[in-house]
Every structure is written in C-alpha cells, then in structure tokens.
Design a protein around this motif. Structure first.
Motif, mmCIF file in Angstrom:
data_model
loop_
_atom_site.group_PDB
_atom_site.id
_atom_site.type_symbol
_atom_site.label_atom_id
_atom_site.label_comp_id
_atom_site.label_asym_id
_atom_site.label_seq_id
_atom_site.Cartn_x
_atom_site.Cartn_y
_atom_site.Cartn_z
ATOM 1 N N SER A 1 7.856 12.893 -0.815
ATOM 2 C CA SER A 1 7.834 12.192 -1.594
ATOM 3 C C SER A 1 6.528 12.074 -1.669
ATOM 4 O O SER A 1 5.897 10.400 -1.800
ATOM 5 C CB SER A 1 8.475 11.425 -1.862
ATOM 6 N N THR A 2 5.707 12.706 -1.261
ATOM 7 C CA THR A 2 3.925 12.727 -1.297
ATOM 8 C C THR A 2 3.725 13.728 -1.897
ATOM 9 O O THR A 2 3.690 14.934 -1.698
ATOM 10 C CB THR A 2 3.956 12.808 0.507
ATOM 11 N N MET A 3 2.105 14.154 -2.757
ATOM 12 C CA MET A 3 1.186 14.889 -3.587
ATOM 13 C C MET A 3 -0.181 14.374 -2.651
ATOM 14 O O MET A 3 -0.691 13.673 -2.928
ATOM 15 C CB MET A 3 1.571 14.742 -4.915
ATOM 16 N N PRO A 4 -0.791 15.983 -3.162
ATOM 17 C CA PRO A 4 -2.285 15.426 -3.146
ATOM 18 C C PRO A 4 -2.912 15.018 -4.244
ATOM 19 O O PRO A 4 -2.854 15.879 -5.326
ATOM 20 C CB PRO A 4 -2.347 17.412 -2.298
ATOM 21 N N ALA B 1 -6.803 12.398 -1.977
ATOM 22 C CA ALA B 1 -6.040 11.780 -0.748
ATOM 23 C C ALA B 1 -4.716 11.601 -0.610
ATOM 24 O O ALA B 1 -3.987 12.922 -1.704
ATOM 25 C CB ALA B 1 -6.024 9.900 -1.935
ATOM 26 N N THR B 2 -3.212 11.143 -0.194
ATOM 27 C CA THR B 2 -1.855 11.706 -0.153
ATOM 28 C C THR B 2 -1.501 10.526 -1.232
ATOM 29 O O THR B 2 -1.971 9.279 -0.606
ATOM 30 C CB THR B 2 -1.833 12.094 0.552
ATOM 31 N N ILE B 3 -0.928 10.831 -1.915
ATOM 32 C CA ILE B 3 -0.160 9.511 -3.231
ATOM 33 C C ILE B 3 1.421 9.482 -1.983
ATOM 34 O O ILE B 3 2.247 10.517 -2.560
ATOM 35 C CB ILE B 3 -0.320 9.949 -4.545
ATOM 36 N N ALA B 4 1.757 8.262 -2.318
ATOM 37 C CA ALA B 4 3.698 7.937 -1.786
ATOM 38 C C ALA B 4 3.645 7.660 -3.338
ATOM 39 O O ALA B 4 3.452 6.766 -3.714
ATOM 40 C CB ALA B 4 3.073 6.908 -1.239
ATOM 41 N N HIS C 1 12.676 12.718 0.047
ATOM 42 C CA HIS C 1 12.369 12.977 -1.069
ATOM 43 C C HIS C 1 12.557 12.825 -3.007
ATOM 44 O O HIS C 1 13.303 11.786 -3.158
ATOM 45 C CB HIS C 1 13.244 14.774 -1.722
ATOM 46 N N TYR D 1 2.563 6.979 -9.072
ATOM 47 C CA TYR D 1 2.154 7.671 -9.317
ATOM 48 C C TYR D 1 0.329 6.664 -10.357
ATOM 49 O O TYR D 1 1.076 5.663 -10.651
ATOM 50 C CB TYR D 1 2.368 9.039 -10.799
ATOM 51 N N HIS E 1 -0.655 13.385 -11.765
ATOM 52 C CA HIS E 1 -0.037 14.115 -11.772
ATOM 53 C C HIS E 1 0.861 14.664 -12.839
ATOM 54 O O HIS E 1 1.457 13.238 -13.426
ATOM 55 C CB HIS E 1 1.004 14.470 -10.267
#
Length: 196
Positions: free
Chosen positions: A87-90, A94-97, A105, A142, A173
């Motif tokens: 459940s994280t994306m760059p 930065a890293t988005i939670a 997930h 998001y 995203h």
C-alpha cells in the motif's frame, strides 16, 4: 436509451440503470461504480445473449451492499486498478501511503475505490452514456483531486467502446480499468472449455 431507472441499494443509497442499444447490441449500465450490468450480443449464429457474468441489478451487486463475495464484477476500478504491494507508491521522490484493503496491500483503489462510488450521469442517449466521478485530494491516500470520466459507446461496427479520461489538480497515479467477467456462451453454468 430508456430513462435512468432508480433503484434503492441495501446500503441505503440510490443507484440508476441506463440501457443503450444499437442493432443487436444492448448494454445496461449503472452509475454504481460505472458498472456494466449486462452486455447482450449476437453469437456467430445470430443468437443474442448476455455475455457477462455477475449481478444484473445494482441492488444485487456487493458494491451496493448486495449479497455474495466481492470480486469487482464488471465495475470501473480505480484510482489504480491492480494490486499495490505494501500500500505504498513512489511519487516525485516521496512515498505515498495508501489505504489497504487486502491485508497490507491495496487492491483496485482501496476500501472505497471508484467501483463503490455512485458516479454522476453527465449525458446519455440511445448509443452512448458518459459518467463522471470526483475523487477528492487524499482519497484512499492519493494526492490531488481527480475527476474521472467513463464514456460507453455502441459503435456502428457492432462493438462496445469504453473510454476513460482523468484530470487531476496534482501529480498522482491513475490507472482505470473496466473489470469485466465474460461468459461468451451466454449460458449460465457453461464453462470456458467449450468456447470457440
């Protein structure tokens, strides 16, 4: 197109059903998750049948509180379709939670993804319907407010076109998908083993 028919959902919300038709094609769409409820099309012998598997009314759909296991049946999934590990994306260094909904997930946009929202009906006629949904900044983790649009069109060639667009206020995203389940035989209980 028939006028949008309202239907009370088990969770208390109201969804609507639109029907598009052109030639032998007939598509029923609900604003609950911009979901296709049925797609009736002819086979090679001209026999018309519904070739989708899943609930045929919004009230029967688990996204509206209906019974049964939830499998995103024929809905629009987003902001990001598919599984986001951990459940994280760059994004931009930065890293988005993100909100998790499958263990640790995120699957198909999180616990309150686009598939569970009541979309706005922006316009519809006999062959085309356009629906939109506004996801606010921070929705399911998001960044940026995002407006998604889904346009369902029956084409002269005897095809259904689904076109998605998205507009956002910040870098984010987005990966929208129509999560269709087909049974091309049009017969309940038939398996893919007999498809040609």
């Amino acid at each position: 197109m028939t006028a949008p028919l309202p239907q009370q959902l088990p969770d208390g919300r109201v969804a609507h059903v639109l029907t598009l038709s052109h030639g032998a094609l007939r598509v029923r769409i609900t604003d609950l998750g911009a979901t296709i409820l049925s797609l009736s099309a002819p086979d090679r012998h001209g026999v018309v049948a519904n070739v989708l598997v899943g609930p045929d009314t919004p009230a029967a759909h688990p996204a509206g509180g209906g019974p049964g296991p939830y499998a995103y049946m024929n809905a629009t999934c987003g902001r990001v379709a598919n599984r986001v590990a951990g459940s994280t994306m760059p994004l931009d260094g930065a890293t988005i939670a993100l909100a998790a909904n499958e263990g640790r997930h995120q699957l198909h946009g999180g616990p309150h993804g686009f598939d569970r929202a009541i979309w706005r009906i922006d316009g519809a006629d006999a062959r085309q319907a356009t629906l939109s949904h506004v996801s606010p900044d921070g929705d399911q983790g998001y960044p940026g407010a995002l407006t998604a649009t889904a346009t369902f069109t029956l084409k002269d060639a005897g095809t259904l076109s689904i076109r998605y667009t998205a507009r956002t206020t910040r870098a984010t995203h987005v990966n929208l998908v129509s999560h269709l389940y087909f049974n091309l035989s049009g017969m309940a209980g038939a398996t893919i083993h007999d498809h040609r």
